[in-house]
Design a protein around this motif. Sequence first.
Motif, PDB file in Angstrom:
ATOM      1  N   TRP A  72      25.868  38.869  51.742  1.00 29.13           N
ATOM      2  CA  TRP A  72      24.881  38.143  50.872  1.00 29.13           C
ATOM      3  C   TRP A  72      23.348  37.971  51.733  1.00 29.13           C
ATOM      4  O   TRP A  72      23.480  37.400  52.786  1.00 29.13           O
ATOM      5  N   PRO A  73      22.403  38.863  51.382  1.00 20.79           N
ATOM      6  CA  PRO A  73      21.057  38.334  51.859  1.00 20.79           C
ATOM      7  C   PRO A  73      20.740  36.974  51.574  1.00 20.79           C
ATOM      8  O   PRO A  73      20.832  36.562  50.496  1.00 20.79           O
ATOM      9  N   SER A  74      20.464  36.262  52.678  1.00 21.81           N
ATOM     10  CA  SER A  74      19.899  34.903  52.322  1.00 21.81           C
ATOM     11  C   SER A  74      18.536  34.655  53.073  1.00 21.81           C
ATOM     12  O   SER A  74      18.173  35.267  53.822  1.00 21.81           O
ATOM     13  N   ASN A  75      18.092  33.549  52.407  1.00 20.04           N
ATOM     14  CA  ASN A  75      16.670  33.026  53.260  1.00 20.04           C
ATOM     15  C   ASN A  75      16.629  31.936  53.675  1.00 20.04           C
ATOM     16  O   ASN A  75      17.196  30.935  53.513  1.00 20.04           O
ATOM     17  N   ASP A  76      15.848  31.862  54.693  1.00 23.38           N
ATOM     18  CA  ASP A  76      15.587  30.642  55.567  1.00 23.38           C
ATOM     19  C   ASP A  76      14.606  29.372  55.079  1.00 23.38           C
ATOM     20  O   ASP A  76      14.977  28.532  55.190  1.00 23.38           O
TER      21      ASP A  76
ATOM     22  N   HIS B 278      24.193  40.667  44.731  1.00 17.99           N
ATOM     23  CA  HIS B 278      23.737  40.080  46.165  1.00 17.99           C
ATOM     24  C   HIS B 278      23.167  41.580  46.893  1.00 17.99           C
ATOM     25  O   HIS B 278      22.036  41.703  47.244  1.00 17.99           O
ATOM     26  N   GLY B 279      23.782  42.632  46.560  1.00 18.46           N
ATOM     27  CA  GLY B 279      23.333  43.983  47.503  1.00 18.46           C
ATOM     28  C   GLY B 279      22.014  44.321  47.057  1.00 18.46           C
ATOM     29  O   GLY B 279      21.306  44.969  48.011  1.00 18.46           O
TER      30      GLY B 279
ATOM     31  N   GLN C 162      35.308  47.126  40.216  1.00 19.26           N
ATOM     32  CA  GLN C 162      34.467  46.023  39.452  1.00 19.26           C
ATOM     33  C   GLN C 162      33.956  44.893  40.264  1.00 19.26           C
ATOM     34  O   GLN C 162      32.893  44.369  40.299  1.00 19.26           O
ATOM     35  N   PHE C 163      34.836  44.810  41.304  1.00 15.58           N
ATOM     36  CA  PHE C 163      34.389  43.793  42.501  1.00 15.58           C
ATOM     37  C   PHE C 163      33.143  44.177  43.248  1.00 15.58           C
ATOM     38  O   PHE C 163      32.279  43.348  43.299  1.00 15.58           O
ATOM     39  N   TRP C 164      33.097  45.707  43.751  1.00 13.48           N
ATOM     40  CA  TRP C 164      32.001  45.737  44.326  1.00 13.48           C
ATOM     41  C   TRP C 164      30.689  45.805  43.350  1.00 13.48           C
ATOM     42  O   TRP C 164      29.631  45.658  43.913  1.00 13.48           O
ATOM     43  N   ARG C 165      30.816  46.426  42.214  1.00 10.17           N
ATOM     44  CA  ARG C 165      29.847  46.438  41.463  1.00 10.17           C
ATOM     45  C   ARG C 165      28.917  44.932  41.143  1.00 10.17           C
ATOM     46  O   ARG C 165      28.057  44.785  41.154  1.00 10.17           O
ATOM     47  N   THR C 166      30.101  43.918  41.031  1.00  2.38           N
ATOM     48  CA  THR C 166      29.654  42.727  40.708  1.00  2.38           C
ATOM     49  C   THR C 166      28.816  42.270  41.986  1.00  2.38           C
ATOM     50  O   THR C 166      27.739  41.433  41.753  1.00  2.38           O
TER      51      THR C 166
ATOM     52  N   PRO D 133      17.320  35.472  41.893  1.00  2.00           N
ATOM     53  CA  PRO D 133      17.874  36.540  41.218  1.00  2.00           C
ATOM     54  C   PRO D 133      17.470  37.898  41.965  1.00  2.00           C
ATOM     55  O   PRO D 133      16.353  38.069  42.112  1.00  2.00           O
ATOM     56  N   CYS D 134      18.421  38.821  42.196  1.00  2.00           N
ATOM     57  CA  CYS D 134      18.018  39.898  43.105  1.00  2.00           C
ATOM     58  C   CYS D 134      17.206  40.875  42.163  1.00  2.00           C
ATOM     59  O   CYS D 134      17.620  41.053  40.954  1.00  2.00           O
ATOM     60  N   VAL D 135      16.238  41.848  42.417  1.00  2.00           N
ATOM     61  CA  VAL D 135      15.680  42.633  41.737  1.00  2.00           C
ATOM     62  C   VAL D 135      15.887  44.094  42.617  1.00  2.00           C
ATOM     63  O   VAL D 135      15.384  44.214  43.743  1.00  2.00           O
ATOM     64  N   GLY D 136      16.557  44.861  41.824  1.00  2.00           N
ATOM     65  CA  GLY D 136      16.824  46.269  42.444  1.00  2.00           C
ATOM     66  C   GLY D 136      17.378  47.204  41.657  1.00  2.00           C
ATOM     67  O   GLY D 136      17.728  47.033  40.391  1.00  2.00           O
TER      68      GLY D 136
END
Length: 228
Positions: free
Chosen positions: A62-66, A120-121, A111-115, A72-75
């Motif tokens: 999970w990319p996280s922020n200090d 997050h990815g 399905q798990f990897w997609r979610t 929500p992710c944009v990509g």
Amino acid sequence: MDMALLSTIAVLLVSAFSSGAKAANKYDYFQFVQQWPATFCHHNPDCVRNPPRNTFTIHGLWPSNDTTPEKPCVGTPFSPAEMFAAENHGLKDYFLPQAWPQLIARFTNMQFWRTEYNKHGTCSENKLKQTEYFRTAHWAWVRFNAYILFANSQIHPGGDYHKADLEQAIRAVTTMDPLLMCKKIKAMGSDTWLLEEVIICLDVLGGQPVPCRPRLSTCTDPTIYYGY
């Protein structure tokens, strides 16, 4: 449509695109989250019939922020076609099913990897594309599997352990404090904290351990049960 309106629309589109690009790359570190299948299945009646034993499995990277709350992710959304590409045969059919299996019976690994990737990815897309993201997660699992790190310190499933000892077993390899998450249950009339997740924080490329942002552990008792 007059030129002034076209110009305004163009500026808005550029602004939106720039904002999205920044959002996709705005993170300071990864939380590499591993889950203990025995605890997951203890409180989930829809668990797979034969969950993995003798290993922690990946919950997510999970990319996280200090400094600011995660948005929500944009990509680019998850691509099954990329996962089915010939060069990813080993990743899809062997490495990820071992490291990152679906533990809920009614869903598939894909399905798990997609979610996880869509949630997050995609936040890390500007540094790690989809295949790189999953290969990075697998490599982190190989290097920092909590089951092995605990075993190196003679900590094995089947007993109560001091929280500090569990943390030290991870810190002995990563040099950084992990985050431990627990599930509280009632056992023989008293509260018991089951070890549920181990979180190790990694740099923005997922390669090296870094300090985690302070986060409240759900293991609020100094004694944690790590067992089957």
